[in-house]
Design a protein around this motif. Structure first.
Motif, mmCIF file in Angstrom:
data_model
loop_
_atom_site.group_PDB
_atom_site.id
_atom_site.type_symbol
_atom_site.label_atom_id
_atom_site.label_comp_id
_atom_site.label_asym_id
_atom_site.label_seq_id
_atom_site.Cartn_x
_atom_site.Cartn_y
_atom_site.Cartn_z
ATOM 1 N N GLU A 224 0.629 0.787 -9.415
ATOM 2 C CA GLU A 224 1.305 0.002 -10.452
ATOM 3 C C GLU A 224 1.071 -1.481 -10.194
ATOM 4 O O GLU A 224 1.032 -1.921 -9.043
ATOM 5 C CB GLU A 224 2.809 0.301 -10.416
ATOM 6 C CG GLU A 224 3.617 -0.512 -11.421
ATOM 7 C CD GLU A 224 5.117 -0.297 -11.266
ATOM 8 O OE1 GLU A 224 5.886 -1.038 -11.900
ATOM 9 O OE2 GLU A 224 5.507 0.601 -10.483
ATOM 10 N N ILE A 225 0.888 -2.238 -11.270
ATOM 11 C CA ILE A 225 0.741 -3.688 -11.139
ATOM 12 C C ILE A 225 2.132 -4.315 -11.091
ATOM 13 O O ILE A 225 2.960 -4.077 -11.973
ATOM 14 C CB ILE A 225 -0.071 -4.270 -12.315
ATOM 15 C CG1 ILE A 225 -1.447 -3.600 -12.388
ATOM 16 C CG2 ILE A 225 -0.228 -5.782 -12.174
ATOM 17 C CD1 ILE A 225 -2.246 -3.956 -13.622
ATOM 18 N N GLU A 226 2.392 -5.079 -10.041
ATOM 19 C CA GLU A 226 3.704 -5.709 -9.844
ATOM 20 C C GLU A 226 4.066 -6.545 -11.072
ATOM 21 O O GLU A 226 3.209 -7.232 -11.641
ATOM 22 C CB GLU A 226 3.634 -6.571 -8.576
ATOM 23 C CG GLU A 226 4.930 -7.233 -8.182
ATOM 24 C CD GLU A 226 5.053 -8.624 -8.775
ATOM 25 O OE1 GLU A 226 6.190 -9.049 -9.038
ATOM 26 O OE2 GLU A 226 4.002 -9.277 -8.963
ATOM 27 N N PRO A 227 5.325 -6.478 -11.559
ATOM 28 C CA PRO A 227 5.709 -7.131 -12.822
ATOM 29 C C PRO A 227 5.327 -8.601 -12.925
ATOM 30 O O PRO A 227 4.837 -9.048 -13.962
ATOM 31 C CB PRO A 227 7.225 -6.933 -12.877
ATOM 32 C CG PRO A 227 7.453 -5.659 -12.120
ATOM 33 C CD PRO A 227 6.438 -5.688 -11.004
ATOM 34 N N GLY A 228 5.565 -9.384 -11.864
ATOM 35 C CA GLY A 228 5.210 -10.798 -11.921
ATOM 36 C C GLY A 228 3.712 -11.004 -12.033
ATOM 37 O O GLY A 228 3.246 -11.904 -12.753
ATOM 38 N N LEU B 164 0.834 -1.195 0.000
ATOM 39 C CA LEU B 164 0.000 0.000 0.000
ATOM 40 C C LEU B 164 0.873 1.250 0.000
ATOM 41 O O LEU B 164 0.612 2.212 -0.737
ATOM 42 C CB LEU B 164 -0.927 -0.017 1.217
ATOM 43 C CG LEU B 164 -2.042 1.032 1.253
ATOM 44 C CD1 LEU B 164 -3.038 0.807 0.118
ATOM 45 C CD2 LEU B 164 -2.770 0.975 2.599
ATOM 46 N N ALA B 165 1.920 1.232 0.813
ATOM 47 C CA ALA B 165 2.835 2.372 0.868
ATOM 48 C C ALA B 165 3.594 2.533 -0.448
ATOM 49 O O ALA B 165 3.934 3.650 -0.844
ATOM 50 C CB ALA B 165 3.815 2.195 2.028
ATOM 51 N N GLY B 166 3.849 1.409 -1.125
ATOM 52 C CA GLY B 166 4.588 1.468 -2.383
ATOM 53 C C GLY B 166 3.716 1.649 -3.605
ATOM 54 O O GLY B 166 4.226 1.732 -4.728
ATOM 55 N N GLY B 167 2.399 1.702 -3.409
ATOM 56 C CA GLY B 167 1.500 1.858 -4.549
ATOM 57 C C GLY B 167 1.587 0.677 -5.496
ATOM 58 O O GLY B 167 1.647 0.839 -6.722
ATOM 59 N N LEU B 168 1.576 -0.544 -4.940
ATOM 60 C CA LEU B 168 1.807 -1.743 -5.731
ATOM 61 C C LEU B 168 0.636 -2.714 -5.608
ATOM 62 O O LEU B 168 0.128 -2.959 -4.510
ATOM 63 C CB LEU B 168 3.090 -2.422 -5.249
ATOM 64 C CG LEU B 168 3.761 -3.438 -6.181
ATOM 65 C CD1 LEU B 168 4.258 -2.742 -7.450
ATOM 66 C CD2 LEU B 168 4.926 -4.111 -5.462
ATOM 67 N N LEU B 169 0.235 -3.294 -6.723
ATOM 68 C CA LEU B 169 -0.813 -4.319 -6.748
ATOM 69 C C LEU B 169 -0.159 -5.673 -6.972
ATOM 70 O O LEU B 169 0.463 -5.912 -8.006
ATOM 71 C CB LEU B 169 -1.824 -4.036 -7.865
ATOM 72 C CG LEU B 169 -2.690 -2.792 -7.684
ATOM 73 C CD1 LEU B 169 -3.455 -2.481 -8.963
ATOM 74 C CD2 LEU B 169 -3.666 -2.985 -6.519
ATOM 75 N N ARG B 170 -0.278 -6.546 -5.993
ATOM 76 C CA ARG B 170 0.356 -7.864 -6.032
ATOM 77 C C ARG B 170 -0.598 -8.868 -5.417
ATOM 78 O O ARG B 170 -1.310 -8.574 -4.451
ATOM 79 C CB ARG B 170 1.678 -7.812 -5.236
ATOM 80 C CG ARG B 170 2.466 -9.093 -5.163
ATOM 81 C CD ARG B 170 3.827 -8.844 -4.517
ATOM 82 N NE ARG B 170 3.709 -8.272 -3.174
ATOM 83 C CZ ARG B 170 3.599 -8.993 -2.060
ATOM 84 N NH1 ARG B 170 3.575 -10.329 -2.121
ATOM 85 N NH2 ARG B 170 3.508 -8.406 -0.879
#
Length: 486
Positions: free
Chosen positions: A196-200, A161-167
């Motif tokens: 951002e959507i996490e690369p994996g 959440l802090a990193g703005g990441l969807l995983r």
């Protein structure tokens, strides 16, 4: 332009916020938690409300998870409030309302698809950890146990959440295999949260995109709507296209990536479309304005306005490119796609109408219209006039500042002309000066085609000349009738 995604709070800020965050829960929730604890059951606040609380957003609708089965949930809820509902019982969910507070409580779940049908197979779980593991993304897989107020974050969702990441909490291939709609949710949350959507996770979306085919059109539509009503729509749409999901659910969008001819005589229609969507959003109004945002119809029309270009693209002698009648073809394509996605008839009709009309303004900047042409523009647009104003303005994406200013000034002039005509006449509801009953009385007719033809003739005169008055209208009607008789 639409604002870019803003950075979420830092992890330290979120951790400090967590210390006193849950004390703000309404006292009625403490009573509900005490009832579940007394009955020997767990209760935890889960999902979106937890995520949104960290982001500083409040919600009157709260989601809970429990080890209690639906019958026991219902019994305990009825002791808390009489206003309950069980439409979600099949999926283990019972809802209740107490004053303005709405709660939904769901038995711990472990859903999965069977690989062929379009609905999940419901399997009740036994632990909060297992329930959180089956959720779509780590930022939605956080919980707060009640009444102890223990924060539960087994998949480090707070860091994401802090990193703005969807995983995904578990391996994305497994998660998306269990429920392929989660791939569309990733694009939706990219739009809603600007994350951002996490690369994996994104790689799994691209590899498994065809799996979206087992999901019902209605569920796909609902996610698309939420995406389009988000704050960062361009990012959400790009995720759909770049992952290959759009090829399955909205193929008209990636088709706009036309192969650029060697002379580069046309724009990138795909990039143009995303810019038009952003610019249309910027032209939405507040709640008291003409087009309160977020406006689904305007956003859909902006998204689909040029989808008729690929099938109408022609290379002209000399290296030019044309898209003749793409608005006509595009309107039909838009209606067909929205029907396939199970949109309601009113939305389909409005979007189709806007796509059909989006080029009508072209030419006004070169030759100022007559009052008659302005009247026709208003009448043809009908209830969609304010949206058409915004779609037409948003459709200007040229980098040539002089051309952009010329088109903007021309549309300013058209709107001023419409306002001027509105002061003089009821231009938004143009009718002939004589109604059908008067026409029949004057010409001695009974209801039928001839009355309709007479009405149409008087309407054309009204559009061309403005209000005629009953006396002149009657004379014009008799002259037209005599010419037909002769």
């Amino acid at each position: 332009m639409t604002s870019r995604p803003s950075a979420p709070p830092s992890l330290d800020v979120l951790r400090r916020r967590a210390a006193g965050l849950w004390a703000a829960l309404p006292p009625e929730i403490a009573q509900l938690a005490a009832a579940f604890e007394a009955a020997g059951h767990e209760l935890a606040l889960v999902g979106g409300p937890v995520r949104d609380a960290f982001l500083g957003r409040s919600s009157a609708d709260l989601d809970f998870a429990t080890d209690a089965r639906p019958d026991e949930i219902e019994r305990l809820l009825k002791g808390w409030t009489r206003a309950t509902w069980d439409m979600g019982r099949e999926f283990g969910t019972i809802g209740g309302r107490r004053g303005d507070l709405v709660v939904e409580i769901t038995t711990y779940r472990a859903d999965e698809y069977d690989g062929e049908t379009r609905k999940p197979v419901v399997a009740f779980g036994s632990s909060l950890h297992g329930d959180l593991a089956r959720r779509d993304f780590t930022v939605n897989a956080m919980a707060v146990r009640l009444p102890s107020m223990e924060f539960v974050d087994p998949f480090d969702g707070l860091t994401d959440l802090a990193g703005g990441l969807l995983r995904t909490p578990i391996d994305p291939e497994v998660s998306f295999g269990d429920d392929p709609l989660r791939m569309m949710r990733a694009a939706r949350f990219a739009s809603q949260l600007g994350f951002e959507i996490e690369p994996g996770t994104f790689a799994a979306m691209a590899a498994m995109a065809e799996r979206i085919g087992i999901v019902s059109a209605e569920r796909v539509r609902d996610e698309l709507v939420k995406l389009l009503l988000g704050t960062h729509v361009r990012e959400g749409l790009a995720a759909l296209v770049d992952s290959g999901l759009a090829d399955r659910v909205l193929p008209e969008l990636p088709a706009l990536k036309l192969e650029v001819d060697e002379h580069h005589h046309h724009k990138d229609v795909y990039d143009h479309t995303l810019t038009v969507v952003e610019q249309a959003i910027d032209l939405e109004t507040g709640a008291d304005g003409a087009v309160p945002g977020p406006d689904l119809v305007l956003r859909l029309a902006s998204l689909l306005h040029d989808i008729g270009k690929p099938p109408t693209r022609r290379l002209e002698p000399g290296g030019g490119v044309s898209f003749h009648h793409h608005e006509v073809v595009g309107a039909k394509m838009a209606a067909k796609r929205l029907k396939a996605l199970r949109f309601d008839k009113d939305t389909i009709k409005a979007v189709e109408h806007l796509v059909f009309l989006h080029l009508r303004f072209h030419g006004y900047a070169d030759a100022r219209w007559s009052d008659s042409a302005v009247r026709r523009y208003v009448v043809d647009a009908g209830a969609e006039l304010e949206r058409l104003h915004r779609l037409t303005r948003a459709d200007v994406t040229t980098r040539n500042r002089r051309k952009a200013d010329r088109l903007s000034f021309a549309y300013d002039d058209l709107e001023a002309r419409i306002a001027e005509l509105r002061e003089q006449e009821e231009v938004d509801a143009i009718r002939p000066d004589l109604d059908g009953t008067q026409i029949m009385a004057i010409l001695g007719l009974t209801p039928g085609r001839e009355v309709g033809a007479a009405y149409k003739h008087l309407l054309e005169l009204r559009m061309e000349h403005g209000p005629l008055g009953e006396e002149r209208a009657e004379a014009e009607l008799k002259a037209w009738w005599e010419s037909r008789e002769g």
